[in-house]
Design a protein around this motif. Structure first.
Motif, mmCIF file in Angstrom:
data_model
loop_
_atom_site.group_PDB
_atom_site.id
_atom_site.type_symbol
_atom_site.label_atom_id
_atom_site.label_comp_id
_atom_site.label_asym_id
_atom_site.label_seq_id
_atom_site.Cartn_x
_atom_site.Cartn_y
_atom_site.Cartn_z
ATOM 1 N N UNK A 113 0.853 -1.188 0.000
ATOM 2 C CA UNK A 113 0.000 0.000 0.000
ATOM 3 C C UNK A 113 0.884 1.232 0.000
ATOM 4 N N UNK A 114 0.328 2.333 -0.471
ATOM 5 C CA UNK A 114 1.117 3.560 -0.589
ATOM 6 C C UNK A 114 0.193 4.764 -0.585
ATOM 7 N N UNK A 115 0.712 5.879 -0.081
ATOM 8 C CA UNK A 115 0.028 7.176 -0.173
ATOM 9 C C UNK A 115 0.499 7.841 -1.463
ATOM 10 N N UNK A 116 -0.446 8.205 -2.304
ATOM 11 C CA UNK A 116 -0.121 8.770 -3.606
ATOM 12 C C UNK A 116 -0.139 10.292 -3.561
ATOM 13 N N UNK A 117 0.712 10.860 -4.385
ATOM 14 C CA UNK A 117 0.764 12.308 -4.537
ATOM 15 C C UNK A 117 0.620 12.691 -5.994
ATOM 16 N N UNK A 118 0.237 13.927 -6.212
ATOM 17 C CA UNK A 118 0.000 14.412 -7.572
ATOM 18 C C UNK A 118 1.294 14.960 -8.164
ATOM 19 N N UNK A 119 1.566 14.580 -9.421
ATOM 20 C CA UNK A 119 2.722 15.120 -10.140
ATOM 21 C C UNK A 119 2.272 16.373 -10.875
ATOM 22 N N UNK A 120 2.820 17.531 -10.539
ATOM 23 C CA UNK A 120 2.359 18.794 -11.148
ATOM 24 C C UNK A 120 2.468 18.764 -12.672
ATOM 25 N N UNK A 121 1.453 19.357 -13.300
ATOM 26 C CA UNK A 121 1.424 19.416 -14.751
ATOM 27 C C UNK A 121 0.894 18.178 -15.431
ATOM 28 N N UNK A 122 0.510 17.164 -14.657
ATOM 29 C CA UNK A 122 -0.030 15.925 -15.217
ATOM 30 C C UNK A 122 -1.275 15.532 -14.420
ATOM 31 N N UNK A 123 -1.922 14.472 -14.881
ATOM 32 C CA UNK A 123 -3.044 13.914 -14.133
ATOM 33 C C UNK A 123 -2.648 12.591 -13.468
ATOM 34 N N UNK A 124 -1.359 12.426 -13.216
ATOM 35 C CA UNK A 124 -0.828 11.185 -12.650
ATOM 36 C C UNK A 124 -0.639 11.327 -11.144
ATOM 37 N N UNK A 125 -0.898 10.229 -10.451
ATOM 38 C CA UNK A 125 -0.655 10.135 -9.015
ATOM 39 C C UNK A 125 0.301 8.970 -8.775
ATOM 40 N N UNK A 126 1.375 9.249 -8.032
ATOM 41 C CA UNK A 126 2.392 8.241 -7.798
ATOM 42 C C UNK A 126 2.756 8.182 -6.314
ATOM 43 N N UNK A 127 3.457 7.112 -5.959
ATOM 44 C CA UNK A 127 3.872 6.889 -4.578
ATOM 45 C C UNK A 127 4.802 8.013 -4.132
ATOM 46 N N UNK A 128 4.443 8.635 -3.007
ATOM 47 C CA UNK A 128 5.251 9.745 -2.496
ATOM 48 C C UNK A 128 6.643 9.295 -2.070
ATOM 49 N N UNK A 129 6.788 8.029 -1.684
ATOM 50 C CA UNK A 129 8.097 7.554 -1.236
ATOM 51 C C UNK A 129 9.040 7.249 -2.398
ATOM 52 N N UNK A 130 8.488 7.017 -3.579
ATOM 53 C CA UNK A 130 9.314 6.621 -4.710
ATOM 54 C C UNK A 130 9.537 7.729 -5.728
ATOM 55 N N UNK A 131 8.641 8.703 -5.775
ATOM 56 C CA UNK A 131 8.724 9.761 -6.781
ATOM 57 C C UNK A 131 8.915 11.101 -6.081
ATOM 58 N N UNK A 132 10.068 11.694 -6.306
ATOM 59 C CA UNK A 132 10.350 12.990 -5.683
ATOM 60 C C UNK A 132 9.495 14.101 -6.276
ATOM 61 N N UNK A 133 9.007 13.931 -7.519
ATOM 62 C CA UNK A 133 8.187 14.970 -8.145
ATOM 63 C C UNK A 133 6.767 14.999 -7.606
ATOM 64 N N UNK A 134 6.323 13.892 -7.002
ATOM 65 C CA UNK A 134 4.943 13.826 -6.508
ATOM 66 C C UNK A 134 4.761 14.739 -5.308
ATOM 67 N N UNK A 135 3.623 15.421 -5.255
ATOM 68 C CA UNK A 135 3.303 16.348 -4.173
ATOM 69 C C UNK A 135 1.992 15.928 -3.518
ATOM 70 N N UNK A 136 1.936 15.936 -2.184
ATOM 71 C CA UNK A 136 0.671 15.601 -1.514
ATOM 72 C C UNK A 136 -0.398 16.639 -1.796
ATOM 73 N N UNK A 137 -1.624 16.180 -1.881
ATOM 74 C CA UNK A 137 -2.760 17.076 -2.112
ATOM 75 C C UNK A 137 -3.262 17.557 -0.757
ATOM 76 N N UNK A 138 -3.293 18.866 -0.519
ATOM 77 C CA UNK A 138 -3.744 19.373 0.794
ATOM 78 C C UNK A 138 -5.180 18.946 1.100
ATOM 79 N N UNK A 139 -5.364 18.392 2.291
ATOM 80 C CA UNK A 139 -6.696 17.991 2.722
ATOM 81 C C UNK A 139 -7.178 16.678 2.147
ATOM 82 N N UNK A 140 -6.334 15.984 1.399
ATOM 83 C CA UNK A 140 -6.742 14.735 0.749
ATOM 84 C C UNK A 140 -5.660 13.679 0.967
ATOM 85 N N UNK A 141 -6.102 12.488 1.332
ATOM 86 C CA UNK A 141 -5.211 11.333 1.407
ATOM 87 C C UNK A 141 -5.625 10.357 0.324
#
Length: 240
Positions: A113-141
């Protein structure tokens, strides 16, 4: 007259000798032929074994790759080889099948299992631990699961889910204190469960999910299911 009788006696003796020695000659010929056949069979068997061993020895080149990629597969391979060499091929294959089933249960029990974050400029969500470009969405898990959920791993998965939601809520609270956002004032925290990789859920895991949803609602967290297989909603409705 005597010479004629002597000649007849000699001829009779020669015929009798040939008649009695023919089975002996045949027996000797058969024994020699069988010994040659045994040698040929042993040579053919040796060739077959050597050819098979070439394939096995060639597989030793894959040991470093398996060690680096998947050590459980390497364990199954080594166990099968040792068991086959000690006993026989049938018992080796049976032991390999049993060990493979055990590894499958072990893999599915430790669900990823993983917490996903949004990659700016795309509609992709990736694992926050594996992708440095991913950003957490405020107020959303956004929480993702990559394994089937059943009685053996459901408790572990939902425990990890609760801890992740608590951690993200604390991070959002610290973010609001440092950088107040108008859209975050008074907003409910949202939990998005991304189940696109969950191909199966048994009744116990579905009941555990419903319990988690009730707990989150009591804590003021809105729960949403995303990318669920088509049969999941109907399974939720069938539960009491």
């Amino acid at each position: 007259m005597f010479c004629l009788c002597l000649r007849s006696f000699v001829c009779f003796g020669v015929h009798m000798l040939l008649f009695h020695s023919l089975p002996l000659c045949l027996s000797v010929f058969i024994l020699v032929a069988l010994s040659l056949c045994v040698c040929v069979l042993q040579a053919v068997l040796a060739v077959v074994i050597v050819v098979n061993l070439q394939g096995i020895l060639a597989q030793f080149r894959e040991v470093p790759v398996l060690w680096a990629s998947d050590r459980l597969d390497l364990l199954v391979w080594v166990f099968t080889l040792i068991f086959t060499l000690i006993f026989n091929l049938d018992l080796g294959l049976a032991a390999a099948l049993a060990l493979s089933l055990i590894t499958v249960v072990y893999r599915t029990q430790l669900s990823h299992s993983a917490v996903l974050g949004h990659i700016p400029g795309t509609d992709c969500y990736r694992d926050l631990r594996l992708y440095a470009e991913a950003r957490p969405v405020p107020g959303v898990t956004v929480f993702s699961c990559s394994n089937p959920l059943y009685f053996a791993n459901a408790e572990l998965f939902f425990s990890s889910l609760r801890k992740s939601v608590q951690r993200v809520q604390l991070e959002n609270a610290a973010l609001i204190e440092n950088q107040p956002l108008p859209q975050m004032q008074g907003a409910r925290h949202c939990l998005v469960l991304e189940f696109s990789s969950v191909i199966f859920m048994d009744s116990m895991s579905i009941k555990a999910l419903c319990k988690v949803v009730e707990e989150m609602e009591e804590q003021g967290v809105s729960v949403f299911l995303a990318a669920c297989p088509g049969k999941f909603p109907s399974n939720f409705l069938l539960l009491p």
